[in-house]
Scaffold this motif. Structure first.
Motif, PDB file in Angstrom:
ATOM      1  N   SER A 129      -2.062   1.164  -6.014  1.00  0.00           N
ATOM      2  CA  SER A 129      -0.880   1.888  -5.569  1.00  0.00           C
ATOM      3  C   SER A 129      -0.958   2.916  -4.571  1.00  0.00           C
ATOM      4  N   GLY A 130      -2.365   3.896  -3.749  1.00  0.00           N
ATOM      5  CA  GLY A 130      -3.330   4.431  -3.026  1.00  0.00           C
ATOM      6  C   GLY A 130      -2.653   3.330  -1.249  1.00  0.00           C
ATOM      7  N   LEU A 131      -2.818   1.961  -1.453  1.00  0.00           N
ATOM      8  CA  LEU A 131      -2.840   1.243  -0.630  1.00  0.00           C
ATOM      9  C   LEU A 131      -1.853   0.609  -0.385  1.00  0.00           C
ATOM     10  N   SER A 132      -0.957   0.699  -1.277  1.00  0.00           N
ATOM     11  CA  SER A 132       0.405   0.370  -0.528  1.00  0.00           C
ATOM     12  C   SER A 132       1.104   1.541  -0.371  1.00  0.00           C
ATOM     13  N   ALA A 133       1.019   2.763  -0.764  1.00  0.00           N
ATOM     14  CA  ALA A 133       1.871   3.714  -0.781  1.00  0.00           C
ATOM     15  C   ALA A 133       1.556   4.029   1.169  1.00  0.00           C
ATOM     16  N   LEU A 134       0.400   3.403   1.463  1.00  0.00           N
ATOM     17  CA  LEU A 134      -0.176   4.087   3.446  1.00  0.00           C
ATOM     18  C   LEU A 134       0.673   2.613   3.562  1.00  0.00           C
ATOM     19  N   SER A 135       0.523   1.725   2.766  1.00  0.00           N
ATOM     20  CA  SER A 135       1.492   0.753   3.992  1.00  0.00           C
ATOM     21  C   SER A 135       2.734   0.871   4.402  1.00  0.00           C
ATOM     22  N   LEU A 136       2.896   1.566   3.186  1.00  0.00           N
ATOM     23  CA  LEU A 136       4.700   1.728   3.438  1.00  0.00           C
ATOM     24  C   LEU A 136       5.342   3.168   4.331  1.00  0.00           C
ATOM     25  N   SER A 172       2.332  -3.645  -5.353  1.00  0.00           N
ATOM     26  CA  SER A 172       2.614  -3.159  -5.947  1.00  0.00           C
ATOM     27  C   SER A 172       4.093  -2.288  -4.809  1.00  0.00           C
ATOM     28  N   VAL A 173       4.841  -2.894  -4.433  1.00  0.00           N
ATOM     29  CA  VAL A 173       5.949  -2.626  -3.463  1.00  0.00           C
ATOM     30  C   VAL A 173       7.124  -2.395  -4.372  1.00  0.00           C
ATOM     31  N   GLU A 174       7.486  -3.670  -4.955  1.00  0.00           N
ATOM     32  CA  GLU A 174       8.463  -3.926  -5.221  1.00  0.00           C
ATOM     33  C   GLU A 174       8.562  -3.356  -6.958  1.00  0.00           C
ATOM     34  N   GLY A 175       9.003  -4.016  -7.971  1.00  0.00           N
ATOM     35  CA  GLY A 175       9.388  -3.377  -9.137  1.00  0.00           C
ATOM     36  C   GLY A 175       9.578  -4.030 -10.539  1.00  0.00           C
ATOM     37  N   GLU A 176       9.524  -4.088 -11.284  1.00  0.00           N
ATOM     38  CA  GLU A 176       9.327  -3.918 -12.560  1.00  0.00           C
ATOM     39  C   GLU A 176       8.245  -5.185 -12.435  1.00  0.00           C
ATOM     40  N   ILE A 177       8.553  -6.433 -12.220  1.00  0.00           N
ATOM     41  CA  ILE A 177       7.788  -7.524 -12.073  1.00  0.00           C
ATOM     42  C   ILE A 177       7.205  -7.999 -10.803  1.00  0.00           C
ATOM     43  N   VAL A 178       6.144  -8.708 -10.969  1.00  0.00           N
ATOM     44  CA  VAL A 178       5.752  -8.987  -8.940  1.00  0.00           C
ATOM     45  C   VAL A 178       5.321 -10.322  -9.752  1.00  0.00           C
ATOM     46  N   VAL A 179       4.892 -10.784  -8.326  1.00  0.00           N
ATOM     47  CA  VAL A 179       4.153 -12.514  -8.526  1.00  0.00           C
ATOM     48  C   VAL A 179       3.762 -12.349  -6.459  1.00  0.00           C
TER      49      VAL A 179
END
Ligand code: DP6
Length: 365
Positions: A129-136, A172-179
């Motif tokens: 969650s941390g690295l995706s928030a920073l990337s966003l 951790s960018v997209e929702g629900e189910i991610v591949v």
């Protein structure tokens, strides 16, 4: 898309002096696990995860133009209200890895303020969650420089950058189910970034529940970096990668046809295979604790007695994720409180469920 498509070519920052962006990004739990990679952060097999609604990181990235342009990175880190120099080396290493794709990061001074909605040292990894928030947040700056980028590209590149920080962060960018990871049955899948599961998901899986049982709140015994390295010379590595690819094919069908019994079987088998890899590597590790096993036995007994669809998964540690359909929520949460909570450290557990992806919650330029 290839790596080259993520290089920012026109990086004219002359109109951008300062601002700040805030993103909230979810944690995720893998159903088919990523364990084994090659450079640069390319997974040996595809993985699929549930995005979690309640375990999130909220990050604000303030930026201001450097007065004198230097080639180094300047970033101050504030974690839950306090200056945290201990986090800096990881952030600087991440900046170094992504610099070629977002060259403007050397032109600004940054203050990174971050907090989690789950307790610190709960044993829940905050790197995804941390690295995706920073990337966003970094992508929001890129969008100021280059307003023409599409929402699709924005998310793909955010996931691409996050992956370079930590593989699971790409989910951790997209929702629900991610591949994440190239797979023959999912045309849009890529080793470079995570994509939303592209098929219609059966209603049995909507708002799927995950209660995280905090069995061991200590530091991880094996860091994931070390863990992934154990797969290099592992005697069963290739079989494991093949098994995971087959499990993605199976799970892709299960998620569409709603076969809960098949889901339970596959998810638990994946969790135990991950731990089996650690038990059979050299050096070897047992990451489960006695209470992890007690919890698994109780879950199995409950499932048998009530013909339930409760099951578990594990990450690279002793904590247990208890997964169950929304329909069974009331009964299972009663069972967890009554029988499983006492096996957690300080009776601590977190009720969560599958939810949406990251959201921007503030911006100012
Ligand atoms: C067991 O994403 O933490 O949770 O890429 O080295 O940062 P790095 O590893 P990381 O590995 C996650 C491993 C796992 C399984 C999974 O999430 O798929």
């Amino acid at each position: 898309m290839t790596e080259k498509d993520f290089i920012l070519i026109h990086s004219d920052t002359s109109k951008l002096t300062k601002g700040s962006f805030t993103w909230e990004s979810p944690s995720n739990i893998a159903l088919v696990k990523y364990w084994g990679k090659s450079e640069p952060q390319i997974p040996k097999n595809a993985s699929i995860s549930f995005t979690l609604s309640n375990c999130k990181t909220i990050t604000t990235l303030q930026f201001s133009k450097k007065e004198n342009l230097t080639k180094d990175f300047n970033v101050e880190v504030i974690f839950e209200g306090e200056k945290k120099d201990a986090f800096k080396p990881k952030i600087l290493q991440f900046f170094k890895r992504i610099e070629q794709y977002v060259p403007f990061i050397t032109e600004f001074n940054f203050v990174l303020e971050t907090k989690n909605t789950f307790p610190h040292s709960s044993g829940i990894a905050s790197s995804a969650s941390g690295l995706s928030a920073l990337s966003l947040c970094i992508m929001s700056i890129e969008k100021e420089i280059n307003p023409n980028i599409s929402p699709e590209y924005f998310n793909q590149k955010a996931s691409f950058l996050a992956r370079l920080g930590s593989g699971s962060a790409s989910r951790s960018v997209e929702g629900e189910i991610v591949v994440w990871g190239k797979h023959e049955t999912i045309a849009e899948s890529s080793d470079l970034y995570g994509v939303k599961f592209p098929f219609k998901i059966h209603s049995n899986f909507s708002k799927y529940q995950d209660t995280i049982l905090l069995v061991d709140r200590g530091e991880k015994q094996v860091s994931s970096t070390v863990g992934h390295q154990l797969m290099y010379e592992h005697p069963f590595a290739q079989q494991r990668f093949d098994q995971a690819q087959e499990n993605i094919t199976k799970l892709t069908k299960i998620l569409q046809n709603g076969d809960l019994k098949a889901f339970v079987n596959l998810v638990e088998s994946e969790a135990l295979s991950l731990h089996a890899m650690m038990m059979t590597s050299n050096p070897y590790f047992i990451l489960m604790k006695p209470n992890t096993l007690k919890i698994i036995e109780k879950i199995w007994a409950y499932r048998k007695e009530y013909d339930s669809n409760i099951c578990f998964t594990l990450d690279a540690g002793a904590n247990v994720h208890v997964l169950y359909p929304e329909k069974e929520k009331e009964k299972i949460q009663f069972f967890i409180e009554k029988e499983l909570s006492e096996l957690c450290q300080n009776k601590h557990y977190i009720n969560d469920c599958v939810g949406k992806g990251a959201t921007e919650i503030n911006n100012f330029v």
